[in-house]
Write a protein that holds these residues in place. Structure first.
Motif, PDB file in Angstrom:
ATOM      1  N   ALA A   1      52.042  25.480  42.749  1.00 34.97           N
ATOM      2  CA  ALA A   1      52.636  26.799  42.492  1.00 34.97           C
ATOM      3  C   ALA A   1      53.048  26.954  41.026  1.00 34.97           C
ATOM      4  N   LYS A   2      53.738  25.966  40.526  1.00 39.47           N
ATOM      5  CA  LYS A   2      54.222  26.082  39.142  1.00 39.47           C
ATOM      6  C   LYS A   2      53.073  26.004  38.122  1.00 39.47           C
ATOM      7  N   PRO A   3      52.189  24.994  38.218  1.00 40.45           N
ATOM      8  CA  PRO A   3      51.091  24.960  37.239  1.00 40.45           C
ATOM      9  C   PRO A   3      50.224  26.210  37.272  1.00 40.45           C
ATOM     10  N   VAL A   4      49.962  26.715  38.471  1.00 42.63           N
ATOM     11  CA  VAL A   4      49.112  27.906  38.558  1.00 42.63           C
ATOM     12  C   VAL A   4      49.845  29.120  37.978  1.00 42.63           C
ATOM     13  N   THR A   5      51.137  29.227  38.255  1.00 44.10           N
ATOM     14  CA  THR A   5      51.903  30.344  37.682  1.00 44.10           C
ATOM     15  C   THR A   5      51.853  30.303  36.163  1.00 44.10           C
ATOM     16  N   ASN A   6      52.057  29.118  35.615  1.00 46.18           N
ATOM     17  CA  ASN A   6      52.036  29.002  34.157  1.00 46.18           C
ATOM     18  C   ASN A   6      50.663  29.334  33.585  1.00 46.18           C
ATOM     19  N   PHE A   7      49.642  28.877  34.282  1.00 48.47           N
ATOM     20  CA  PHE A   7      48.281  29.169  33.831  1.00 48.47           C
ATOM     21  C   PHE A   7      48.012  30.673  33.850  1.00 48.47           C
ATOM     22  N   LEU A   8      48.415  31.302  34.941  1.00 49.00           N
ATOM     23  CA  LEU A   8      48.216  32.749  35.049  1.00 49.00           C
ATOM     24  C   LEU A   8      49.016  33.497  33.982  1.00 49.00           C
ATOM     25  N   TYR A   9      50.204  32.986  33.727  1.00 45.80           N
ATOM     26  CA  TYR A   9      51.034  33.628  32.706  1.00 45.80           C
ATOM     27  C   TYR A   9      50.343  33.573  31.348  1.00 45.80           C
ATOM     28  N   ARG A  10      49.706  32.449  31.078  1.00 42.70           N
ATOM     29  CA  ARG A  10      49.022  32.313  29.789  1.00 42.70           C
ATOM     30  C   ARG A  10      47.834  33.267  29.683  1.00 42.70           C
ATOM     31  N   MET A  11      47.374  33.764  30.818  1.00 39.35           N
ATOM     32  CA  MET A  11      46.251  34.694  30.775  1.00 39.35           C
ATOM     33  C   MET A  11      46.712  36.140  30.629  1.00 39.35           C
ATOM     34  N   CYS A  12      47.886  36.434  31.173  1.00 40.98           N
ATOM     35  CA  CYS A  12      48.285  37.844  31.172  1.00 40.98           C
ATOM     36  C   CYS A  12      49.596  38.096  30.420  1.00 40.98           C
ATOM     37  N   TYR A  13      50.365  37.058  30.170  1.00 40.81           N
ATOM     38  CA  TYR A  13      51.657  37.179  29.503  1.00 40.81           C
ATOM     39  C   TYR A  13      52.548  38.213  30.180  1.00 40.81           C
ATOM     40  N   ASP A  14      52.586  38.133  31.467  1.00 42.64           N
ATOM     41  CA  ASP A  14      53.438  39.022  32.254  1.00 42.64           C
ATOM     42  C   ASP A  14      53.904  38.200  33.455  1.00 42.64           C
ATOM     43  N   ALA A  15      55.178  37.818  33.440  1.00 47.50           N
ATOM     44  CA  ALA A  15      55.674  36.903  34.475  1.00 47.50           C
ATOM     45  C   ALA A  15      55.566  37.516  35.867  1.00 47.50           C
ATOM     46  N   ALA A  16      55.850  38.817  35.979  1.00 41.15           N
ATOM     47  CA  ALA A  16      55.784  39.455  37.291  1.00 41.15           C
ATOM     48  C   ALA A  16      54.343  39.501  37.792  1.00 41.15           C
ATOM     49  N   LEU A  17      53.453  39.782  36.860  1.00 39.93           N
ATOM     50  CA  LEU A  17      52.035  39.826  37.236  1.00 39.93           C
ATOM     51  C   LEU A  17      51.562  38.431  37.642  1.00 39.93           C
ATOM     52  N   ALA A  18      52.020  37.428  36.913  1.00 39.94           N
ATOM     53  CA  ALA A  18      51.645  36.056  37.247  1.00 39.94           C
ATOM     54  C   ALA A  18      52.116  35.702  38.655  1.00 39.94           C
ATOM     55  N   GLU A  19      53.291  36.166  39.017  1.00 42.19           N
ATOM     56  CA  GLU A  19      53.812  35.875  40.359  1.00 42.19           C
ATOM     57  C   GLU A  19      52.960  36.575  41.422  1.00 42.19           C
TER      58      GLU A  19
ATOM     59  N   CYS B   1      49.866  37.367  41.109  1.00 44.43           N
ATOM     60  CA  CYS B   1      48.566  36.692  41.144  1.00 44.43           C
ATOM     61  C   CYS B   1      48.669  35.358  41.870  1.00 44.43           C
ATOM     62  N   LEU B   2      49.797  34.693  41.714  1.00 44.50           N
ATOM     63  CA  LEU B   2      49.984  33.404  42.392  1.00 44.50           C
ATOM     64  C   LEU B   2      49.747  33.565  43.889  1.00 44.50           C
ATOM     65  N   GLN B   3      50.302  34.605  44.433  1.00 42.82           N
ATOM     66  CA  GLN B   3      50.136  34.850  45.869  1.00 42.82           C
ATOM     67  C   GLN B   3      48.663  35.062  46.220  1.00 42.82           C
ATOM     68  N   GLU B   4      47.994  35.833  45.391  1.00 37.70           N
ATOM     69  CA  GLU B   4      46.591  36.115  45.688  1.00 37.70           C
ATOM     70  C   GLU B   4      45.725  34.869  45.544  1.00 37.70           C
ATOM     71  N   VAL B   5      46.031  34.061  44.553  1.00 32.94           N
ATOM     72  CA  VAL B   5      45.257  32.834  44.365  1.00 32.94           C
ATOM     73  C   VAL B   5      45.372  31.944  45.600  1.00 32.94           C
ATOM     74  N   PHE B   6      46.582  31.788  46.105  1.00 31.20           N
ATOM     75  CA  PHE B   6      46.743  30.909  47.260  1.00 31.20           C
ATOM     76  C   PHE B   6      46.193  31.543  48.538  1.00 31.20           C
TER      77      PHE B   6
ATOM     78  N   TYR C   1      40.697  34.968  39.319  1.00 32.62           N
ATOM     79  CA  TYR C   1      41.619  36.006  39.737  1.00 32.62           C
ATOM     80  C   TYR C   1      42.452  36.517  38.565  1.00 32.62           C
ATOM     81  N   GLY C   2      42.875  35.601  37.714  1.00 31.53           N
ATOM     82  CA  GLY C   2      43.698  35.991  36.578  1.00 31.53           C
ATOM     83  C   GLY C   2      42.977  36.941  35.642  1.00 31.53           C
ATOM     84  N   LEU C   3      41.698  36.695  35.406  1.00 38.36           N
ATOM     85  CA  LEU C   3      40.935  37.586  34.527  1.00 38.36           C
ATOM     86  C   LEU C   3      40.839  38.972  35.131  1.00 38.36           C
ATOM     87  N   ASN C   4      40.570  39.006  36.410  1.00 33.12           N
ATOM     88  CA  ASN C   4      40.449  40.286  37.109  1.00 33.12           C
ATOM     89  C   ASN C   4      41.770  41.053  37.050  1.00 33.12           C
TER      90      ASN C   4
END
Lengths: 203, 451
Positions: free
Chosen positions: A39-57, A59-64, A91-94
């Motif tokens: 959960a944490k590594p994926v959230t951080n990775f997603l954050y690095r793609m979008c720079y939006d913590a809420a969006l990363a959260e 996306c985390l749900q969708e990834v899992f 998913y993060g790119l999308n």
């Protein structure tokens, strides 16, 4: 999750494969265990793609959710960590593109997308200021800006390598590009970061 | 590269710069790393460059990231709820919890359009008939079995050539090529590959996600192919007295035995006769056609469409809305405002040039029962509609073709890319605007104006 040298996560592929096999059979507890690890590594990775913590959260749900749905058809041809970051990358790119279109159309309160101003200001004396100090905050801001203004393909490589601790071969699998491409992106990113930040971190 | 303004650039060996960066990143191959270490002994500037890289990369590694701040437990709770309703497998505890909350879960939702005339705001409503509640409660029909086809390393594989018969309920087939098919109770199909199936009897609803084109479904001597479209969903029927394909979303190509090729778009259907000939049959009632797929999912949904304002006699904004007319919360699962799928049929004055349009939403919002408007996030999640709440999607009608006089919303779904199942309805076609007053003297021969 175990941490390796430099605080990077160490993923136990054998254990995670066993979890994936159980998830494929519908084992919710195995899913929770895998979620706990990633959960944490994926959230951080997603954050690095979008720079939006809420969006990363989000996306985390969708990834899992995708991992859950696709587990039965996963053939185990790569490490579990590679598979998970592949899903996260796709998913993060999308999600990032959708968010960008939304912002372009409607605008929002997100942070400015101005070019990094890492070259501005005077050097910050410490390499990492104490938490909460102005100098530390400023440096963190500079680092964030410097990373954010990297081309996306370089930023993702930097994150997977330096934060997630993936090898170049694993990164190449995640991104589905040759390892040579990963190396050239990493080298270019490291050089760009150094040029932007080195004046702030002189010994 | 110009490093004139840096402390280490000019002195470091140009041909070693890339290796130094990779070395600092910690992944230069061992042999090359050893060579470089020897080089550092003789080139202090290169070593200084290495140290600069290391200091910077250390900062990057230490950059604070939001992973710790995310409420992982909350996300996990939501995941469990969705896992239960998306029914890859049953998670009994989560499903029980869902039932306790008494929520109705939606994979998709639909809207019906009523378009106003002139400057006024015309409102009409459509309430789908209450469908029978599925055997598992208000969630809707759940497959009695799921197969993974073919040659999946895990799950329940079926090999190419195997036949599957749906007995006692809907059977779901997940193809490793990315498509998914649902066989209606009493239907049968043969798996012919990762992207191929043959319907032997009955009906199959097929969902081919975006970027997973190439799927082919055979029915008798006809073939239905899914080209490269942003997702296609269609229903194939091979009953004794009815052989057809109906497209709910996207498009398919139907090939007949004697080489006929017909492109079929959302809302249209093609007849497939026993001899393998194919012929278009025009638009069909999507709600009726897909009723068995979506059975039980329409309860308490109150749909309406408003036309907002007008300029120069033309409606300029459409508001499609779903209103919860029930007494329980409706949960729209897998909700993606910007990924929303819908088909708006537009009709020209001569009523002969009907076509489907997709209009970009200009605003997405949730209007609460008390009149307050809640900001709707631009990305995935779920949407709780309390009784009286409504979800609105505002569309710019000025983008419609100028000759458009009527419009019908055929289909709208909320779902992830390629996922979920569409719930389709069709509104009565209504006038969008009055024809412009005739200013010219009519031709003496009285010929009708055409567009």
């Amino acid at each position: 999750m175990r941490l390796g040298p430099g605080g990077r996560p160490v993923f136990d592929d054998a254990k995670e494969r066993a979890l994936m096999a159980r998830i494929a059979e519908g084992d919710g507890r195995a899913f929770e265990a895998l979620y706990e690890i990633y959960a944490k590594p994926v959230t951080n990775f997603l954050y690095r793609m979008c720079y939006d913590a809420a969006l990363a959260e989000d996306c985390l749900q969708e990834v899992f959710m995708r991992i859950w749905k696709h587990a039965p058809t996963w053939r185990g041809q790569c490490k579990v960590s590679t598979f998970i970051f592949q899903v996260a990358k796709n998913y993060g790119l999308n999600a990032r593109d959708k968010a960008s279109r939304y912002r372009a159309r409607y605008g929002d309160g997100h942070r400015d997308e101005e070019e990094s101003s890492a070259a501005m200001g005077e050097p910050v004396a410490e390499t990492s200021g104490p938490a909460g100090t102005a100098a530390g905050e400023e440096l963190r801001s500079l680092v964030r800006d410097a990373v954010e203004t990297l081309p996306e393909d370089q930023r993702v490589v930097v994150h997977l390598s330096q934060v997630q601790g993936l090898t170049y071969r694993e990164i190449a699998e995640v991104l589905q590009v040759p390892t040579g491409t990963v190396k050239s992106r990493m080298a270019a990113a490291a050089d760009a970061l150094r040029r932007k930040l080195e004046r702030h971190v002189r010994p | 590269m110009n490093d004139a303004n840096t402390a280490f650039g000019p002195e470091a060996c140009a041909e070693r710069r890339e290796d130094i960066a990779l070395y600092a990143a910690g992944t230069l191959p061992l042999a090359e790393a050893q060579q470089l270490e020897a080089h550092f002994e003789m080139h202090p500037a290169c070593r200084e460059l290495l140290e600069a890289h290391r200091r910077v990369l250390k900062l990057v590694h230490e950059e604070s990231l939001p992973g710790d701040a995310v409420d992982q437990a909350k996300v996990l709770r939501e995941l469990k709820r969705r896992m239960a309703v998306e029914s890859r497998v049953s998670l009994v505890p989560a499903q029980a919890a869902l039932s306790r909350r008494g929520r109705i879960v939606w994979f998709v939702a639909i809207l019906v359009v009523v378009l106003g005339i002139g400057a006024g705001i015309a409102v009409s409503t459509y309430t789908p008939p209450d469908g029978p509640v599925g055997p598992e409660g208000p969630i809707g029909p759940k497959p009695v079995a799921t197969y993974y086809a073919p040659s999946s390393a895990q799950g329940k594989p079926v090999a190419a050539g195997d036949s599957i018969e749906a007995k006692g309920g809907i059977v779901r087939i997940v193809f490793t090529g990315g498509a998914e098919a649902r066989l209606r109770d009493g239907s049968a199909a043969r798996i012919t590959g990762a992207k191929d199936m043959e319907l032997l009897a009955g009906e199959a609803a097929v969902n081919v996600p975006a970027s997973r084109s190439g799927f082919t479904a055979s029915a008798g001597q006809a073939k239905v192919e899914v080209p490269d479209t942003p997702g296609s969903r269609f229903l194939l029927s091979l009953n004794q007295d009815s052989r057809w394909v109906v497209v709910a979303e996207g498009q398919v190509v139907v090939r007949g035995r004697s080489g006929q090729v017909i492109e079929v778009y959302s809302g249209a259907s093609v007849d497939l006769n026993a001899a393998g000939d194919v012929a278009p049959t025009g638009t069909v009632s999507l709600p009726d056609t897909f009723a068995w797929v979506m059975e039980g999912r329409a309860k308490n949904l109150h749909c309406l469409m408003e036309a907002k304002g007008a300029e120069q006699g033309r409606v300029h904004r459409l508001v499609a809305a779903i209103e919860n007319a029930g007494e329980e919360t409706i949960l729209v699962a897998r909700y993606y405002p910007l990924g929303v799928n819908y088909q708006l049929q537009t009709l020209t004055q001569d009523q002969m040039q009907a076509g489907f349009s997709r209009l970009s939403p200009v605003e997405v919002r949730k209007r609460k029962k008390d009149g307050s408007i809640e900001t709707v996030r631009p990305i995935s999640g779920t949407l709780d509609l309390e009784p009286g709440d409504r979800y609105e999607l505002e569309l710019d009608a000025s983008a419609l073709p100028p000759a458009t006089t009527s419009a019908v919303l055929h289909y709208l779904s909320f779902g992830e890319e390629g996922g979920g199942w569409g719930f389709a309805l069709k509104s009565e076609p209504l006038k969008l605007s009055e024809p412009a007053p005739e200013e010219k003297t009519p031709p003496k021969d009285g010929a009708a104006k055409t567009h």
